[in-house]
Design a protein around this motif. Structure first.
Motif, PDB file in Angstrom:
ATOM      1  N   ALA A 157       0.565  17.027  12.009  1.00 34.94           N
ATOM      2  CA  ALA A 157       1.285  16.953  10.949  1.00 34.94           C
ATOM      3  C   ALA A 157       2.264  15.457  10.989  1.00 34.94           C
ATOM      4  N   GLU A 158       2.599  15.223  12.116  1.00 33.40           N
ATOM      5  CA  GLU A 158       3.119  13.755  12.325  1.00 33.40           C
ATOM      6  C   GLU A 158       2.320  12.804  12.259  1.00 33.40           C
ATOM      7  N   PHE A 159       1.243  12.784  12.689  1.00 34.55           N
ATOM      8  CA  PHE A 159       0.072  11.677  12.572  1.00 34.55           C
ATOM      9  C   PHE A 159      -0.261  11.518  10.928  1.00 34.55           C
ATOM     10  N   ASN A 160      -0.443  12.574  10.086  1.00 36.08           N
ATOM     11  CA  ASN A 160      -0.698  12.551   8.846  1.00 36.08           C
ATOM     12  C   ASN A 160       0.488  12.046   8.048  1.00 36.08           C
ATOM     13  N   ARG A 161       1.817  12.390   8.337  1.00 42.77           N
ATOM     14  CA  ARG A 161       2.986  11.633   7.937  1.00 42.77           C
ATOM     15  C   ARG A 161       2.953  10.144   8.019  1.00 42.77           C
ATOM     16  N   SER A 162       2.712   9.705   9.398  1.00 50.24           N
ATOM     17  CA  SER A 162       2.894   8.444   9.679  1.00 50.24           C
ATOM     18  C   SER A 162       1.897   7.543   9.169  1.00 50.24           C
ATOM     19  N   PHE A 163       0.655   8.090   9.073  1.00 46.54           N
ATOM     20  CA  PHE A 163      -0.520   7.498   8.618  1.00 46.54           C
ATOM     21  C   PHE A 163      -0.353   7.011   6.778  1.00 46.54           C
ATOM     22  N   HIS A 164       0.395   8.301   6.458  1.00 47.88           N
ATOM     23  CA  HIS A 164       0.771   7.892   4.792  1.00 47.88           C
ATOM     24  C   HIS A 164       2.036   6.827   4.550  1.00 47.88           C
ATOM     25  N   GLU A 165       2.985   6.899   5.489  1.00 46.34           N
ATOM     26  CA  GLU A 165       3.935   5.734   5.326  1.00 46.34           C
ATOM     27  C   GLU A 165       3.416   4.320   5.862  1.00 46.34           C
ATOM     28  N   TRP A 166       2.500   4.410   6.808  1.00 42.05           N
ATOM     29  CA  TRP A 166       1.587   2.958   7.132  1.00 42.05           C
ATOM     30  C   TRP A 166       0.997   2.491   5.669  1.00 42.05           C
ATOM     31  N   LEU A 167       0.353   3.466   5.037  1.00 41.62           N
ATOM     32  CA  LEU A 167      -0.127   2.980   3.559  1.00 41.62           C
ATOM     33  C   LEU A 167       0.721   2.523   2.685  1.00 41.62           C
ATOM     34  N   HIS A 168       1.678   3.495   2.649  1.00 36.29           N
ATOM     35  CA  HIS A 168       2.614   3.179   1.553  1.00 36.29           C
ATOM     36  C   HIS A 168       3.447   1.805   1.867  1.00 36.29           C
ATOM     37  N   SER A 169       3.673   1.557   3.118  1.00 39.84           N
ATOM     38  CA  SER A 169       4.351   0.403   3.386  1.00 39.84           C
ATOM     39  C   SER A 169       3.651  -1.011   2.911  1.00 39.84           C
ATOM     40  N   HIS A 170       2.189  -0.892   2.835  1.00 40.52           N
ATOM     41  CA  HIS A 170       1.185  -1.828   2.684  1.00 40.52           C
ATOM     42  C   HIS A 170       0.839  -1.714   1.149  1.00 40.52           C
ATOM     43  N   GLY A 171       1.643  -0.756   0.103  1.00 41.08           N
ATOM     44  CA  GLY A 171       1.311  -0.749  -1.420  1.00 41.08           C
ATOM     45  C   GLY A 171      -0.187   0.090  -1.538  1.00 41.08           C
ATOM     46  N   LEU A 172      -0.492   0.884  -0.555  1.00 39.76           N
ATOM     47  CA  LEU A 172      -1.710   1.760  -0.701  1.00 39.76           C
ATOM     48  C   LEU A 172      -1.216   3.368  -0.858  1.00 39.76           C
ATOM     49  N   GLN A 173      -2.396   3.949  -1.448  1.00 38.37           N
ATOM     50  CA  GLN A 173      -2.113   5.454  -1.332  1.00 38.37           C
ATOM     51  C   GLN A 173      -3.447   6.144  -1.188  1.00 38.37           C
ATOM     52  N   ASP A 174      -3.457   7.070  -0.319  1.00 36.61           N
ATOM     53  CA  ASP A 174      -4.551   7.918  -0.018  1.00 36.61           C
ATOM     54  C   ASP A 174      -4.979   8.604  -1.449  1.00 36.61           C
ATOM     55  N   PRO A 175      -6.351   8.748  -1.631  1.00 38.94           N
ATOM     56  CA  PRO A 175      -6.705   9.355  -2.728  1.00 38.94           C
ATOM     57  C   PRO A 175      -6.469  10.962  -3.009  1.00 38.94           C
ATOM     58  N   GLY A 176      -6.385  11.332  -1.603  1.00 36.85           N
ATOM     59  CA  GLY A 176      -5.941  12.813  -1.547  1.00 36.85           C
ATOM     60  C   GLY A 176      -4.697  13.185  -2.140  1.00 36.85           C
ATOM     61  N   ASN A 177      -3.727  12.029  -2.102  1.00 42.19           N
ATOM     62  CA  ASN A 177      -2.185  12.160  -2.374  1.00 42.19           C
ATOM     63  C   ASN A 177      -1.732  11.877  -3.893  1.00 42.19           C
ATOM     64  N   VAL A 178      -2.874  11.723  -4.922  1.00 40.82           N
ATOM     65  CA  VAL A 178      -2.718  11.574  -6.389  1.00 40.82           C
ATOM     66  C   VAL A 178      -1.979  12.664  -6.833  1.00 40.82           C
ATOM     67  N   LEU A 179      -2.191  13.906  -6.673  1.00 39.68           N
ATOM     68  CA  LEU A 179      -1.753  14.976  -7.118  1.00 39.68           C
ATOM     69  C   LEU A 179       0.048  15.028  -6.861  1.00 39.68           C
ATOM     70  N   SER A 180       0.213  14.896  -5.695  1.00 37.41           N
ATOM     71  CA  SER A 180       1.670  15.009  -5.401  1.00 37.41           C
ATOM     72  C   SER A 180       2.344  13.748  -6.111  1.00 37.41           C
ATOM     73  N   ALA A 181       1.779  12.780  -5.935  1.00 40.04           N
ATOM     74  CA  ALA A 181       2.440  11.459  -6.592  1.00 40.04           C
ATOM     75  C   ALA A 181       2.514  11.921  -7.910  1.00 40.04           C
ATOM     76  N   ALA A 182       1.478  12.316  -8.561  1.00 40.92           N
ATOM     77  CA  ALA A 182       1.755  12.456 -10.141  1.00 40.92           C
ATOM     78  C   ALA A 182       2.686  13.637 -10.489  1.00 40.92           C
ATOM     79  N   ILE A 183       2.901  14.621  -9.565  1.00 45.58           N
ATOM     80  CA  ILE A 183       3.925  15.500 -10.012  1.00 45.58           C
ATOM     81  C   ILE A 183       5.249  15.004  -9.971  1.00 45.58           C
ATOM     82  N   GLU A 184       5.334  13.908  -8.894  1.00 40.83           N
ATOM     83  CA  GLU A 184       6.695  13.263  -8.601  1.00 40.83           C
ATOM     84  C   GLU A 184       7.061  12.514  -9.869  1.00 40.83           C
ATOM     85  N   GLN A 185       5.927  11.861 -10.685  1.00 40.19           N
ATOM     86  CA  GLN A 185       6.208  11.215 -11.866  1.00 40.19           C
ATOM     87  C   GLN A 185       6.603  11.893 -13.055  1.00 40.19           C
ATOM     88  N   LEU A 186       5.984  13.137 -12.996  1.00 42.14           N
ATOM     89  CA  LEU A 186       6.006  14.192 -14.248  1.00 42.14           C
ATOM     90  C   LEU A 186       7.381  14.649 -13.987  1.00 42.14           C
TER      91      LEU A 186
END
Length: 708
Positions: A157-186
């Protein structure tokens, strides 16, 4: 990484129309619901959301024909709609393509310092990155925080979190994360209201498959908007990997409208109904159900190819009226595709990209291997193999060395994508595809060439990876191995031409004239729980925080599956055995006229263990009557023709040699009959390369040697 508190979502508010498995025509009922909505809202203002991205065009046509309208409703898959929300929201993260995400995951894991000894050892295994990728995909899609005292799961779980933080810091998003991100927008009132201006009402199909996070997304999307959902009992497959129970018991805010079963069932439908419910169906004599018995998995697929060609000739079927169905994305889909292709069957798949078996993609991969460092990575082609492939593919192989040097130089000065374009233009790859391939194969190969070029562009432009031939080679190798995970709502493009070779979830709620259920043996139906190689199953039985459903009770099993009534001692095993029976039922339901179950006896590798036909087949036969057993002796596919020519000519040669050495008699009449059969095959409508291969082998048997 976005962490979505599912429990904070509002309650769903609307109606749930609940049908029994195969109860009446769900499509007809859905059309009536749609017609009711169009009586209150404009057709173009009704949003239709499906859980699976399959059959969308058919649904659009169904609604347009019913309303006699030129305006099509907006029909879209869940994953695609969540991506649309992100695209219309004020956020700047670029959503990665699956191939790009897979490459970055491998790069990030290579520099990650695993702390637990178990994962340190596991990370040295060849399959570790693939297993890790599946874990990341499933955990990311579910969107909830993993809270656990287990050291191994906690570090994953820590690897998953840090991997996505690494992506986010470079302006990138995992395709599996679009649902969570969309909920946040809604959750933002202004953003949600802007999205809601695009529709007046929402109709949801396949609601039985909506997981908790899917339902949370739907709740925010339809806040203060009319909502109508359609679901089927005993039909859920994908949701049950994440939670137990019947959908109507999980959504107290929806008013349930029950629909009842009325019609008799043709034999394929009756089999599917019994597998799903355990009930005794009311059966007609329409339709056909059979078992294809074979000694090995490979023989099973070859016999499926024979039956496909036999049915095409006898019933005038097109290839796209036929489906070959396997349980899930962990099943041998690539091997099935390869065997059917070798038999001359045009095939297509949404779950497996097909790069590995595509001649054009293999040519570009060979070029990448030839241009990369001389050090060969695991799985990469050697320089000799790459050179042989390129020599066989291009029209002027004598120019290969000079052209390869030109490609390398252009990569150095202008980038790898530009270098690949140079190869494509100089070797006339597009022209060769257009001239040499059928329209269907050409379309597929052009798409795969675009995929390779897109990945090359990403390698050129990304600051996170080395822009090198070796990086692109690794990325292509991972993409060749990748299959879309069943446990997320992937944005699959379901192909419409060729025999569909895919998983149960892809054919769910679609129909084909003829369906072949592959591997209907006790190893797969019922199947042991299939989660991940990262944990042994006994360990998973204690991990309720794992992002799949791993801790069912006996009560969970019985309230989820109407087929389970016996006393249970291993609830986890019983739960997934019942789920595999459900998979068999849903796959069988796709057959409109002919349903085949493929079985085989021997495991690969000659272990001596025999596989038995699925016990579920015996139960279905007891309920609806015996199935036909088919053992092919005829020759119906190109692959069978080649196999017959090779084996019979070789057998004739062996008999003649033995006669000259040890005096064994030769039955000349049998040899003559075999070669007469082969000559008949040569007179048939076979592809030129198949006819040439057979003719060459026959000539060789007669002592004729072909030289170039």
């Amino acid at each position: 990484m976005h962490v979505t508190p599912i429990e904070d979502a509002p309650d769903l508010d609307g109606a749930l129309h609940l049908h029994p498995f195969l109860g009446g025509s769900v499509s007809s009922s859905t059309v009536r619901l749609f017609a009711d909505l169009t009586g209150r809202y404009d057709t173009g203002n009704i949003l239709v959301i499906k859980r699976f991205p399959t059959g969308i065009e058919e649904i659009e046509s169904l609604f347009i024909n019913e309303e006699d309208s030129v305006t099509a409703p907006d029909v879209i898959g869940l994953a695609a709609h969540s991506r649309r929300v992100l695209e219309e929201s004020p956020q700047s993260s670029r959503v990665l393509a699956p191939a790009e995400q897979s490459l970055l995951l491998e790069i990030y894991e290579a520099q990650y310092d695993w702390k637990t000894p178990y994962l340190q050892r596991a990370s040295n295994q060849e399959s570790f990155v693939s297993d890790l990728g599946r874990f990341v995909a499933e955990a990311t899609w579910q969107g909830s925080r993993i809270e656990t005292d287990d050291d191994i799961l906690g570090e994953l779980a820590e690897f998953n979190r840090s991997f996505h933080e690494w992506l986010h810091s470079h302006g990138l998003q995992d395709p599996g994360n679009v649902l969570s991100a969309a909920i946040e927008q809604l959750q933002n009132d202004e953003t949600r209201q802007r999205i809601q201006r695009e529709f007046d009402a929402v109709l949801v199909l396949e609601f039985e498959e909506f997981t908790p996070i899917d339902r949370a997304y739907l709740a925010w999307l339809t806040l203060d908007v009319p909502l109508v959902c359609v679901a089927e009992r005993d039909s859920a497959i994908q949701r049950l990997w994440n939670e137990a129970g019947r959908i109507e018991n999980l959504v107290p805010g929806l008013s349930v409208v029950d629909h009842t079963e009325t019609d008799q069932r043709a034999r394929p439908e009756a089999v599917a109904s019994h597998l799903a419910t355990g009930d005794q169906p009311d059966t007609t004599d329409d339709g056909h159900v059979a078992v294809l018995e074979s000694p090995t998995f490979e023989a099973q697929v070859r016999r499926i190819a024979d039956e496909i060609e036999l049915r095409r000739r006898a019933d005038s079927l097109s290839y796209d009226e036929i489906a070959v169905v396997l349980q899930d994305s962990k099943a041998p889909i690539p091997e099935t595709l390869r065997l059917l292709q070798n038999a001359g069957i045009p095939v297509t798949s949404a779950t497996v990209g097909g790069l590995e078996h595509d001649p054009a993609a293999r040519e570009l991969y060979a070029l990448v291997c030839r241009c990369s460092d001389r050090t060969q990575s695991d799985g990469a082609w050697s320089a000799d193999r790459a050179h042989t492939t390129l020599t066989a593919r291009i029209e002027n192989p004598t120019d290969l060395s000079g052209l390869r040097d030109e490609v390398v130089e252009r990569a150095r000065t202008a980038g790898i994508e530009y270098a690949l374009w140079h190869w494509i233009l100089e070797t006339d790859l597009k022209g060769r595809i257009g001239r040499d391939e059928t329209p269907l194969d050409a379309k597929t190969q052009f798409e795969h060439v675009r995929e390779v070029l897109s990945l090359a562009s990403f390698v050129d432009d990304s600051d996170l990876i080395e822009a090198s031939w070796g990086t692109l080679r690794h990325g292509l190798e991972r993409e060749m191995e990748r299959a879309a995970s069943d446990r997320v709502a992937s944005e699959l493009e379901t192909p419409t031409e060729g025999v569909l070779v895919d998983t149960v979830r892809v054919v769910k709620n679609t129909t084909k004239d003829t369906v072949f259920m592959v591997n209907a043996v006790d190893r797969d139906y019922p199947a042991d729980p299939r989660f991940t190689a990262l944990f042994p199953t006994p360990h998973l039985e204690q991990l309720d925080a794992y992002p799949s459903y791993t801790t069912p009770t006996e009560s969970d099993v019985k309230k989820t599956f109407s087929t389970e009534t016996e006393l249970l001692t291993r609830p986890l095993r019983a739960y997934y055995a019942a789920l595999s029976r459900r998979f068999l039922a849903v796959g069988a339901r796709a057959a409109e006229n002919r349903l085949y179950f493929g079985t085989y006896r021997e495991e690969a590798g000659g272990t001596g263990s025999n596989l038995q036909p699925s016990r579920f087949l015996a139960a279905a036969e007891e309920a609806v009557g015996p199935f036909e057993r088919i053992k092919h002796d005829g020759i119906h596919s190109h692959g069978s023709a080649v196999e017959f020519a090779l084996t019979r000519s070789d057998r004739a040669l062996d008999e003649i040699r033995r006669a000259g050495v040890i005096g064994d008699p030769v039955d000349v009449d049998v040899v003559r009959e075999d070669f007469a059969t082969i000559q008949t095959l040569l007179d048939q409508d076979l592809p030129a390369e198949v006819r040439e291969a057979i003719q060459t082998r026959v000539d060789f048997a007669e002592g004729v040697v072909h030289r170039e």
